[in-house]
Enzyme design. Sequence first.
Site, short mmCIF file in Angstrom:
data_model
loop_
_atom_site.label_atom_id
_atom_site.label_comp_id
_atom_site.label_asym_id
_atom_site.label_seq_id
_atom_site.Cartn_x
_atom_site.Cartn_y
_atom_site.Cartn_z
N GLU A 1 0.80 -1.23 0.00
CA GLU A 1 0.00 0.00 0.00
C GLU A 1 0.83 1.28 0.00
O GLU A 1 0.29 2.38 -0.04
CB GLU A 1 -0.94 -0.01 1.21
N GLN B 1 4.63 -4.60 2.32
CA GLN B 1 4.37 -6.01 2.57
C GLN B 1 4.56 -6.80 1.28
O GLN B 1 4.61 -6.22 0.20
CB GLN B 1 2.94 -6.19 3.07
O1 IFM Z 1 -5.76 -6.03 4.37
C1 IFM Z 1 -4.72 -5.49 5.10
C2 IFM Z 1 -3.80 -4.75 4.16
O2 IFM Z 1 -3.25 -5.62 3.21
C3 IFM Z 1 -2.69 -4.09 4.92
N1 IFM Z 1 -3.25 -3.19 5.93
C4 IFM Z 1 -4.12 -3.85 6.87
C5 IFM Z 1 -5.26 -4.56 6.17
C6 IFM Z 1 -6.13 -5.32 7.17
O3 IFM Z 1 -5.41 -6.36 7.74
#
Ligand code: IFM
Length: 720
Positions: free
Chosen positions: A448, A557
């Site tokens: 993200e 991530q």
């Molecule tokens: O869905 C995830 C996302 O990939 C990363 N931020 C947190 C969200 C909820 O776990």
Amino acid sequence: MNIGTWEIKEPKFLPDKVEQNGSRFLIANGFMGYRGTMEEFGKNQLVALNMAGLFDKNGDSWRESVNAPNPFYVKVSAGNTELNVLSANISNHEQTLNIKHGIHSRNTVFSVDGANVTVTAERFLSMKRENIAALKYTVSTNKDICLNIETKVDTDIWNIHGNHFTVKDQKDNVLYLETIENKIPVVVYEEVVGATGKNEVSLKAGETFTFVKLCGIYWGEKVAVSAENFKEATSLSFDELLLEHKSVWDSIWNNCDVEIEGDDEAQFAIRYSLYHLNSIAPRNTNKCSIPARGLSGQVYKGAAFWDTEMFMMPFFSFTNADLCKNLAAYRINTIEGAKRKAKEFGFEGAFYAWESHETGDDACTLFNVNDIFTGRPLRTYFKDCQIHVSADVVYGLWEYCRVSGDYSLLFSGGLEMIYQCLYFFYSYAVYKPLSKRFELHNTVGPDEYHERVNNNAFTNRMVKYTADALYNALEYAKENNTAYYEEFCTNHDVSWVENFKENLYVPAPNENQIIEQFDRYFTLEDTDLDTLRSREIMKNEYWGGHGLASNTRILKQADVLMLLNVFRNEYEESVKKANWEFYEPYTEHGSSLSACAYGIVAAGIGMADWAYKYFMKTATVDLTGDTKQYLGDMYIGGTHPAANGGSWNTAVFGFGGVSYTDTTLDISPSLPKHWKNLKFKLLWQGVRLTVSINENEVTVTADKPTNAINVTVNKKEYKF
Ligand code: IFM
């Protein structure tokens, strides 16, 4: 914190761990979750009875899941001293969670005017009767004392975005409430055996005073049958209720336990992960899914994300098909919300919510993080650009069908859902006439920190997956339900599907075997995590948006690694290795969803020592509490069910080497060197298997062999 075979224990009271232990010692039964707090605590210690599937909005605040009034509130004073671990003198304190049976207990010795006053309490949320919460509370003393006991259902509770109830009435130990937004009735029953309301008790040295408290929590349609349901429960003693609760847990473990010999830490961590998954999954409804923070509170608005389909559903599809079917059906049931979202953003088909509530409408906002410097809302693109979520929900459904062998959901909305998701992507895609291909622009992949990118490899491949799933689902329908198939094709234009499927661009490995995460990723600043950290001006700075990571290669991530994990049978070992080595140093693992992808891919290429580190990271996430607590100024603490699912995936798909085609389950394991044995259960196309792996052999047994399912073990074929 101490870890036993089936329990964790906090051996003393640590005031700065109250919040973390609230999550760590959570008990839940799929219908509700109760944080691991002390009976005397209140909203400032984040006490919460979080409800699955019940949402409310107060004024302009964010819509979020609802915390019910606290049924376990107990305030005891001995003389003038309140027996509260926060303020009284204590000579001993232990908090314990038994993960085999979902039982929370505490034992505290208070020093009051020269007396040792011991409080023990044990509680559980019944797995057998989802509305029932039970507490047994005991006080004993070594000197004569006078106790004042108050127990009630506490309505002054923790909420992140304001109060969610109007109290309508309270009589005969029943509290009648209504939610603010949709006026949904909520009823809380309370029955106390041994103490009611305020109680004065004189306790002689050596004596013990015990009371039991049963509460029934109901909302919506269930309110109509609540009186009868609660009455039935109260006809049983605490011990009888506990016995039936334990026996449900026993059968849960019987179908899903993972046993690791030679590594006690890993053994506990995987069981702890499975405890959480089993506790928070809705068992009796297909009207809700599993929130990203489980039932540990209202963080992330209590919403369901792609976490459920991509990280948790594999575990349920292989251990509890009925439950998994419910989770898949939840997305089918909420397709209207997804269609509304597609329309809102100018597209066709079904664009699923990034943060899904009960109607499928998106709880995510366009300004979902606050800028920590100005306090102003920051434009984020999770909601409108993280389009892979529509492919993820298809993945959840279709993989459930393949693993269970049960394709019936296709004919009750599943085929429609797959079609509408692909149609959404078709309406979103950009056709490049010169290269004659469809591309996906303006997207956000799993990482993200890089928003509005073109051709994110994971996203494009997942869309291709959706196209394949539609193609295969139509084939299945044609062969197995011709009437349905023909009607479907009469009512739906499928003429574009083949062209879209064949000409969708999916980024491939380059000459160095590396898959570029998205167009122009390689042009970003090549820096490392330490350098980026050294540039931080403020704690909890958000690295995405226009923040620190956006113009660098640092990712939040697993992204390409998520692609290599999901499609692990498609890529050469050398490609997996090259990408693992390339992306790992850039990965912050700032999301708990990250580690398992690295673990699974590493295990699959025989790098068990690389894999082990990431397995332990994902499996211990809620034990160590080693996760981000803030996103900008937003609290994001709680449990991490996607990581819990990730630990099962890493153990079974990674070390166990389990993979499958439509017809065959394959087991090609590679264990960490110090593991003597790995044993797990798998429900494969209706047959329950037990797989046991050690250095020398793999043993597979079936509960009730049918001679109809195919299993290959290290390439040798068997029938069960
Ligand atoms: O869905 C995830 C996302 O990939 C990363 N931020 C947190 C969200 C909820 O776990």
